[in-house]
Structures are given as C-alpha cells and as structure tokens.
Design a protein around this motif. Structure first.
Motif, PDB file in Angstrom:
ATOM      1  N   THR A   1      17.312   8.374  -9.269  1.00  0.00           N
ATOM      2  CA  THR A   1      17.856   8.224 -10.614  1.00  0.00           C
ATOM      3  C   THR A   1      19.054   7.297 -10.549  1.00  0.00           C
ATOM      4  OG1 THR A   1      17.164  10.488 -11.093  1.00  0.00           O
ATOM      5  CG2 THR A   1      18.729   9.488 -12.612  1.00  0.00           C
ATOM      6  N   THR A   2      19.056   6.288 -11.407  1.00  0.00           N
ATOM      7  CA  THR A   2      20.138   5.314 -11.371  1.00  0.00           C
ATOM      8  C   THR A   2      20.420   4.810 -12.784  1.00  0.00           C
ATOM      9  OG1 THR A   2      20.610   3.044 -10.668  1.00  0.00           O
ATOM     10  CG2 THR A   2      18.356   3.678 -10.606  1.00  0.00           C
ATOM     11  N   ALA A   3      21.603   4.264 -12.992  1.00  0.00           N
ATOM     12  CA  ALA A   3      21.898   3.603 -14.258  1.00  0.00           C
ATOM     13  C   ALA A   3      21.309   2.194 -14.208  1.00  0.00           C
ATOM     14  CB  ALA A   3      23.407   3.542 -14.481  1.00  0.00           C
ATOM     15  N   GLY A   4      20.822   1.722 -15.352  1.00  0.00           N
ATOM     16  CA  GLY A   4      20.238   0.383 -15.394  1.00  0.00           C
ATOM     17  C   GLY A   4      19.341   0.257 -16.600  1.00  0.00           C
ATOM     18  N   PRO A   5      18.756  -0.926 -16.790  1.00  0.00           N
ATOM     19  CA  PRO A   5      17.829  -1.105 -17.911  1.00  0.00           C
ATOM     20  C   PRO A   5      16.657  -0.130 -17.776  1.00  0.00           C
ATOM     21  CG  PRO A   5      18.291  -3.202 -16.802  1.00  0.00           C
ATOM     22  CD  PRO A   5      18.894  -2.126 -15.956  1.00  0.00           C
ATOM     23  N   LEU A   6      16.258   0.471 -18.878  1.00  0.00           N
ATOM     24  CA  LEU A   6      15.230   1.530 -18.865  1.00  0.00           C
ATOM     25  C   LEU A   6      13.969   1.081 -18.120  1.00  0.00           C
ATOM     26  CD1 LEU A   6      14.288   4.296 -19.776  1.00  0.00           C
ATOM     27  CD2 LEU A   6      13.592   3.285 -21.956  1.00  0.00           C
ATOM     28  N   ASN A   7      13.647   1.841 -17.090  1.00  0.00           N
ATOM     29  CA  ASN A   7      12.571   1.465 -16.185  1.00  0.00           C
ATOM     30  C   ASN A   7      12.071   2.755 -15.532  1.00  0.00           C
ATOM     31  OD1 ASN A   7      11.090   0.491 -13.996  1.00  0.00           O
ATOM     32  ND2 ASN A   7      12.425  -1.272 -13.740  1.00  0.00           N
ATOM     33  N   ILE A   8      10.759   2.919 -15.485  1.00  0.00           N
ATOM     34  CA  ILE A   8      10.197   4.170 -14.977  1.00  0.00           C
ATOM     35  C   ILE A   8       9.162   3.824 -13.923  1.00  0.00           C
ATOM     36  CG2 ILE A   8       8.862   6.229 -15.603  1.00  0.00           C
ATOM     37  CD1 ILE A   8       9.877   5.305 -18.591  1.00  0.00           C
ATOM     38  N   CYS A   9       9.387   4.279 -12.711  1.00  0.00           N
ATOM     39  CA  CYS A   9       8.414   3.992 -11.660  1.00  0.00           C
ATOM     40  C   CYS A   9       7.939   5.305 -11.046  1.00  0.00           C
ATOM     41  CB  CYS A   9       9.016   3.094 -10.586  1.00  0.00           C
ATOM     42  SG  CYS A   9       7.815   2.683  -9.320  1.00  0.00           S
ATOM     43  N   ILE A  10       6.653   5.538 -11.128  1.00  0.00           N
ATOM     44  CA  ILE A  10       6.074   6.754 -10.557  1.00  0.00           C
ATOM     45  C   ILE A  10       5.185   6.376  -9.379  1.00  0.00           C
ATOM     46  CG2 ILE A  10       4.364   8.586 -11.003  1.00  0.00           C
ATOM     47  CD1 ILE A  10       5.645   9.003 -13.707  1.00  0.00           C
ATOM     48  N   THR A  11       5.319   7.136  -8.305  1.00  0.00           N
ATOM     49  CA  THR A  11       4.364   7.036  -7.197  1.00  0.00           C
ATOM     50  C   THR A  11       3.606   8.347  -7.163  1.00  0.00           C
ATOM     51  OG1 THR A  11       5.740   5.505  -5.959  1.00  0.00           O
ATOM     52  CG2 THR A  11       4.106   6.739  -4.698  1.00  0.00           C
ATOM     53  N   ILE A  12       2.292   8.238  -7.146  1.00  0.00           N
ATOM     54  CA  ILE A  12       1.470   9.453  -7.232  1.00  0.00           C
ATOM     55  C   ILE A  12       0.656   9.621  -5.955  1.00  0.00           C
ATOM     56  CG2 ILE A  12      -0.564   8.404  -8.338  1.00  0.00           C
ATOM     57  CD1 ILE A  12      -0.481  10.895 -10.270  1.00  0.00           C
ATOM     58  N   PHE A  13       0.412  10.876  -5.603  1.00  0.00           N
ATOM     59  CA  PHE A  13      -0.348  11.225  -4.397  1.00  0.00           C
ATOM     60  C   PHE A  13      -1.529  12.096  -4.809  1.00  0.00           C
ATOM     61  CE2 PHE A  13       4.066  10.631  -3.509  1.00  0.00           C
ATOM     62  CZ  PHE A  13       4.100   9.857  -2.360  1.00  0.00           C
ATOM     63  N   GLY A  14      -2.680  11.746  -4.273  1.00  0.00           N
ATOM     64  CA  GLY A  14      -3.869  12.551  -4.534  1.00  0.00           C
ATOM     65  C   GLY A  14      -4.609  12.769  -3.234  1.00  0.00           C
TER      66      GLY A  14
ATOM     67  N   LEU B   1       9.334  10.241  -9.071  1.00  0.00           N
ATOM     68  CA  LEU B   1       9.769   9.572 -10.293  1.00  0.00           C
ATOM     69  C   LEU B   1      11.059   8.807 -10.033  1.00  0.00           C
ATOM     70  CD1 LEU B   1       9.822   9.195 -13.439  1.00  0.00           C
ATOM     71  CD2 LEU B   1      11.080  11.362 -13.531  1.00  0.00           C
ATOM     72  N   ALA B   2      11.014   7.491 -10.077  1.00  0.00           N
ATOM     73  CA  ALA B   2      12.227   6.678  -9.971  1.00  0.00           C
ATOM     74  C   ALA B   2      12.569   6.183 -11.369  1.00  0.00           C
ATOM     75  CB  ALA B   2      12.005   5.512  -9.021  1.00  0.00           C
ATOM     76  N   LEU B   3      13.780   6.502 -11.794  1.00  0.00           N
ATOM     77  CA  LEU B   3      14.150   6.335 -13.189  1.00  0.00           C
ATOM     78  C   LEU B   3      15.442   5.531 -13.268  1.00  0.00           C
ATOM     79  CD1 LEU B   3      13.045   7.554 -15.846  1.00  0.00           C
ATOM     80  CD2 LEU B   3      14.508   9.541 -15.434  1.00  0.00           C
ATOM     81  N   ALA B   4      15.441   4.446 -14.031  1.00  0.00           N
ATOM     82  CA  ALA B   4      16.688   3.759 -14.378  1.00  0.00           C
ATOM     83  C   ALA B   4      16.930   3.988 -15.858  1.00  0.00           C
ATOM     84  CB  ALA B   4      16.584   2.267 -14.074  1.00  0.00           C
ATOM     85  N   LEU B   5      18.143   4.474 -16.185  1.00  0.00           N
ATOM     86  CA  LEU B   5      18.474   4.822 -17.573  1.00  0.00           C
ATOM     87  C   LEU B   5      19.735   4.076 -17.991  1.00  0.00           C
ATOM     88  CD1 LEU B   5      18.192   8.710 -17.276  1.00  0.00           C
ATOM     89  CD2 LEU B   5      16.546   7.208 -18.426  1.00  0.00           C
ATOM     90  N   PRO B   6      19.710   3.454 -19.166  1.00  0.00           N
ATOM     91  CA  PRO B   6      20.921   2.760 -19.620  1.00  0.00           C
ATOM     92  C   PRO B   6      22.057   3.733 -19.911  1.00  0.00           C
ATOM     93  CG  PRO B   6      19.072   2.392 -21.149  1.00  0.00           C
ATOM     94  CD  PRO B   6      18.574   3.284 -20.066  1.00  0.00           C
ATOM     95  N   GLU B   7      21.725   4.940 -20.367  1.00  0.00           N
ATOM     96  CA  GLU B   7      22.758   5.946 -20.660  1.00  0.00           C
ATOM     97  C   GLU B   7      22.068   7.311 -20.641  1.00  0.00           C
ATOM     98  OE1 GLU B   7      23.917   5.647 -24.845  1.00  0.00           O
ATOM     99  OE2 GLU B   7      22.077   4.501 -25.156  1.00  0.00           O
ATOM    100  N   VAL B   8      22.869   8.367 -20.535  1.00  0.00           N
ATOM    101  CA  VAL B   8      22.291   9.711 -20.543  1.00  0.00           C
ATOM    102  C   VAL B   8      22.225  10.202 -21.984  1.00  0.00           C
ATOM    103  CG1 VAL B   8      22.574  12.097 -19.777  1.00  0.00           C
ATOM    104  CG2 VAL B   8      23.163  10.207 -18.245  1.00  0.00           C
TER     105      VAL B   8
ATOM    106  N   GLY C   1      26.474  14.344 -14.913  1.00  0.00           N
ATOM    107  CA  GLY C   1      26.333  13.443 -13.763  1.00  0.00           C
ATOM    108  C   GLY C   1      24.886  13.360 -13.297  1.00  0.00           C
ATOM    109  N   GLU C   2      24.685  12.493 -12.332  1.00  0.00           N
ATOM    110  CA  GLU C   2      23.343  12.225 -11.799  1.00  0.00           C
ATOM    111  C   GLU C   2      22.663  13.502 -11.291  1.00  0.00           C
ATOM    112  OE1 GLU C   2      23.574   9.229  -8.724  1.00  0.00           O
ATOM    113  OE2 GLU C   2      21.731   9.947  -7.775  1.00  0.00           O
ATOM    114  N   PHE C   3      23.419  14.323 -10.537  1.00  0.00           N
ATOM    115  CA  PHE C   3      22.764  15.475  -9.901  1.00  0.00           C
ATOM    116  C   PHE C   3      22.494  16.600 -10.889  1.00  0.00           C
ATOM    117  CE2 PHE C   3      24.957  13.044  -6.654  1.00  0.00           C
ATOM    118  CZ  PHE C   3      23.851  12.679  -5.905  1.00  0.00           C
ATOM    119  N   ASP C   4      23.401  16.730 -11.894  1.00  0.00           N
ATOM    120  CA  ASP C   4      23.132  17.704 -12.960  1.00  0.00           C
ATOM    121  C   ASP C   4      21.895  17.288 -13.747  1.00  0.00           C
ATOM    122  OD1 ASP C   4      25.397  19.048 -12.222  1.00  0.00           O
ATOM    123  OD2 ASP C   4      26.690  17.951 -13.626  1.00  0.00           O
ATOM    124  N   LEU C   5      21.819  15.995 -13.983  1.00  0.00           N
ATOM    125  CA  LEU C   5      20.678  15.467 -14.749  1.00  0.00           C
ATOM    126  C   LEU C   5      19.362  15.784 -14.017  1.00  0.00           C
ATOM    127  CD1 LEU C   5      20.568  11.809 -16.136  1.00  0.00           C
ATOM    128  CD2 LEU C   5      18.582  12.875 -15.078  1.00  0.00           C
TER     129      LEU C   5
END
Ligand code: ADP
Ligand code: MG
Length: 332
Positions: A118-131, A83-90, A2-6
């Motif tokens: 973390t969500t299901a969806g077309p593979l998409n990776i969004c990172i927000t970075i802090f410096g 890290l915001a992640l959309a994954l088509p499958e695990v 599941g999402e939280f185990d992942l």
C-alpha cells in the motif's frame, strides 16, 4: 489513518486455505500434492482502465474479476491473491466500498487476500492471483493458448460487445437509452469471470484465452501460439451482443437495429468482455455442451481452426469479408 491501520482495517482477514496471510514479510501458500500453481498479474490504472469516479464497489469487483478471468482461461482453480494499491488519499468510504466489492467476489470464489503493498500515489490497483491446476500422469491439465489444432471448432462463451457499447456511450461517442446503458454498463464495470467454465473445459478444450482486448486480437494470440489459422463466422459472433436481454426493456429491438457494420465492430474489436474464447476437437462437441451446462455458461460455436495460417472472416452467406478490424493495444 496510517498505512498499517488502513491495511488492518480494510484488507486483513483471517485465512483458511493459505498457510499464512497478511502481516508478515511474505505470505505462505501450501500447494496441494499433484498440482501446479497458476499465477497471473493485472494492473488497473485510473484514467486508462477505468474512470476515476467509477463506483468503488464495482472497481473492487472488476480488479479481481480480470485476474480471475486469467485463471479461468487456464482452467485453474482460484486460491489466493495479493493486492498492491496506490491511493492518492485515504477516503474511508471509498476504501470500505472498494473492499466490499473485492471481498464479495473473492468469497464467491473462495479466493483469499494474503498480502500486498500500500502506497500513496496516483490511483492504481495491481492484483497478483494464484490458482491451482492438477497434474495427471505427469501432464499439466492447464488450458494453454498453444493447443489449437487444424479442424478444431472455435467457441466463445456468453455475450460480446456489450462492454464496448457502454464505454462508447460513457465516452460520449454514442448515445444509448438509459436502460440499455445501465445493462451494458454492468458488463463493463462488473464482468463475470468464467471460472466454472474454465474448470469444466479441462480435458475438453484444446486451447483457451480470455477476451480482454477484443475477440480478433485475442484469437490472434491463440493462432500465433498454436501456429494455425482460423475462419470466423462474423454474423454468428455479431449475434452475441446481449440484444435479446435489452430488447424487452426498450420495447422491441434497439440493438437489433444497430447497423450491421457497427455490430460487427463491437463484437470483433470491443474489449473488456472477459469471456472465454476456446477451441475443441469436433469429436468433443457433446463434451463442450456438457461443460457449458455444468457451469451454466452459454457457449457458441463461431468458427473453426484451419491449417492455413491467417484469419479469415466470412459472413452469413459464407462470403469472405475484408479484415479491417484492429484490437486494443496500449502502445499502438
Ligand atoms: P514490507 O514493507 O515488509 O513489504 P508492508 O509493510 O508493505 O511489508 O506490509 C505489511 C503487511 O501488509 C504485509 O504482510 C503485506 O503483504 C500486507 N499488505 C500491505 N498492503 C496490503 C494490501 N493492500 N492488501 C493486503 N495486504 C497488504
Ligand atoms: Mg511493502
């Protein structure tokens, strides 16, 4: 799974610099006194920014590298990212390799993953970075696009055009010897963010940007923000394709034999290099070289900033070249 185990399995790690990491509704960052937070987001969309079948380890690296590159361009020291992640499958092997590539680069820069989505969806990776960037005597030390002055020198770090060369070959637009493609592909898939150079250029460079969409397009942003113009010595820039590194592996001169118009186009318009393009006053030449040395990053002077607006291109005889070069634009 599941999402939280992942999340727990692949992305939850103890934090050391942040006050609170993954696991609550918010993460907590505790900025140091006398510093500003520098924040940037970048999204990587499958089929648009990368081939869906790309090596997941390289993808993990690149997803963070493009964000680190934005901090580098501002002279900010990396602290943390989400890290915001959309994954088509695990796919566990895919996730393990992706996390590996991501954390290897994160650890190298002491940059912590503190949260995300973390969500299901077309593979998409969004990172927000802090410096963080110090404020000295009330003045931010951040490098901005807006600081270039007429008479400043124009520099670029590292090599240019190699990522575009690899992309062309992978898209079937050109064919490359296997060894050359392997090296160029490293530049496309595993770019090196110039964080140490960005830090060393604080107080030296007058303006900076990272080259993600192509040299001329990104230079255009500096010119616009600084209300200045520039002259670029095209053939100095065109010599920055990593030709010498490749020539050994192909017994001589493969890239040096690329036709001149193609070399120029690769270097002036090719995206995805993640080098730093920056300006500095002519009085700072020694300081620029010292910054390059301290960060072990080669830099090359490729032109200068002019008071007259607009972009001028000149060849090795200093003759004007027509500017018929367009940069990458997602909606153009
Ligand atoms: P909420 O629903 O409250 O937004 P979530 O259930 O989405 O929280 O996420 C639970 C926790 O896991 C949060 O702390 C969140 O920041 C973190 N998290 C979710 N996805 C990721 C991810 N891909 N990488 C790192 N942390 C994540
Ligand atoms: Mg959520």
């Amino acid at each position: 799974m599941g999402e939280f185990d992942l999340i727990a399995r692949y992305f939850k790690r103890p934090v050391r610099r942040a006050a609170l990491g993954v696991g609550d509704d918010c993460a907590l960052l505790a900025p140091r006194a006398g510093h500003q937070l520098a924040i940037s987001s970048d999204m990587l969309v499958a089929g648009r920014h990368f081939f869906p079948e790309v090596d997941p380890r390289a993808l993990g690296h690149k997803s963070l590298a493009v964000n680190l590159s934005d901090l580098a361009a501002c002279g900010a020291r990396p602290l943390a990212f989400t890290l915001a992640l959309a994954l088509p499958e695990v796919k566990q092997r895919w996730l393990a390799a992706f996390a590996d590539g991501l954390f290897a680069l994160a650890d190298a820069h002491h940059c912590e993953l503190i949260g995300g989505d973390t969500t299901a969806g077309p593979l998409n990776i969004c990172i927000t970075i802090f410096g963080e960037v110090p404020v000295v005597d009330g003045r931010s030390q951040a490098l901005l696009r807006s600081g270039a002055k007429a008479g400043d020198d124009l520099y670029v770090s590292g090599t240019l055009g190699d990522a575009r060369l690899a992309l062309g070959a992978l898209l079937g637009q050109a064919s490359l010897p296997a060894e050359v493609l392997a090296k160029a592909r490293q530049r496309l898939e595993r770019p090196t963010p110039r964080v140490a150079l960005g830090l060393a250029l604080r107080g030296v460079a007058s303006a900076a940007i990272d080259v993600s969409d192509g040299l001329l397009g990104d230079l255009g942003h500096i010119l616009e923000c600084s209300t200045v113009g520039a002259t670029v010595e095209v053939d100095i820039a065109a010599s920055l394709i990593a030709a010498s590194a490749y020539s050994e592996s192909v017994g001589g001169q493969f890239l040096i034999n690329l036709p001149e118009p193609q070399r120029r186009r690769l270097v002036l318009c090719g995206g995805d290099d993640y080098e730093l393009l920056f300006t500095a006053p002519a009085t700072a030449r020694a300081a620029v070289q010292a910054a390059a040395q301290a960060s072990q990053t080669p830099v090359t002077r490729i032109g200068q900033i002019d008071a007259a607006p607009g972009l001028r291109l000149i060849d090795r005889q200093r003759q004007a070249l027509p500017n018929s070069y367009a940069s990458f634009d997602h909606f153009a």
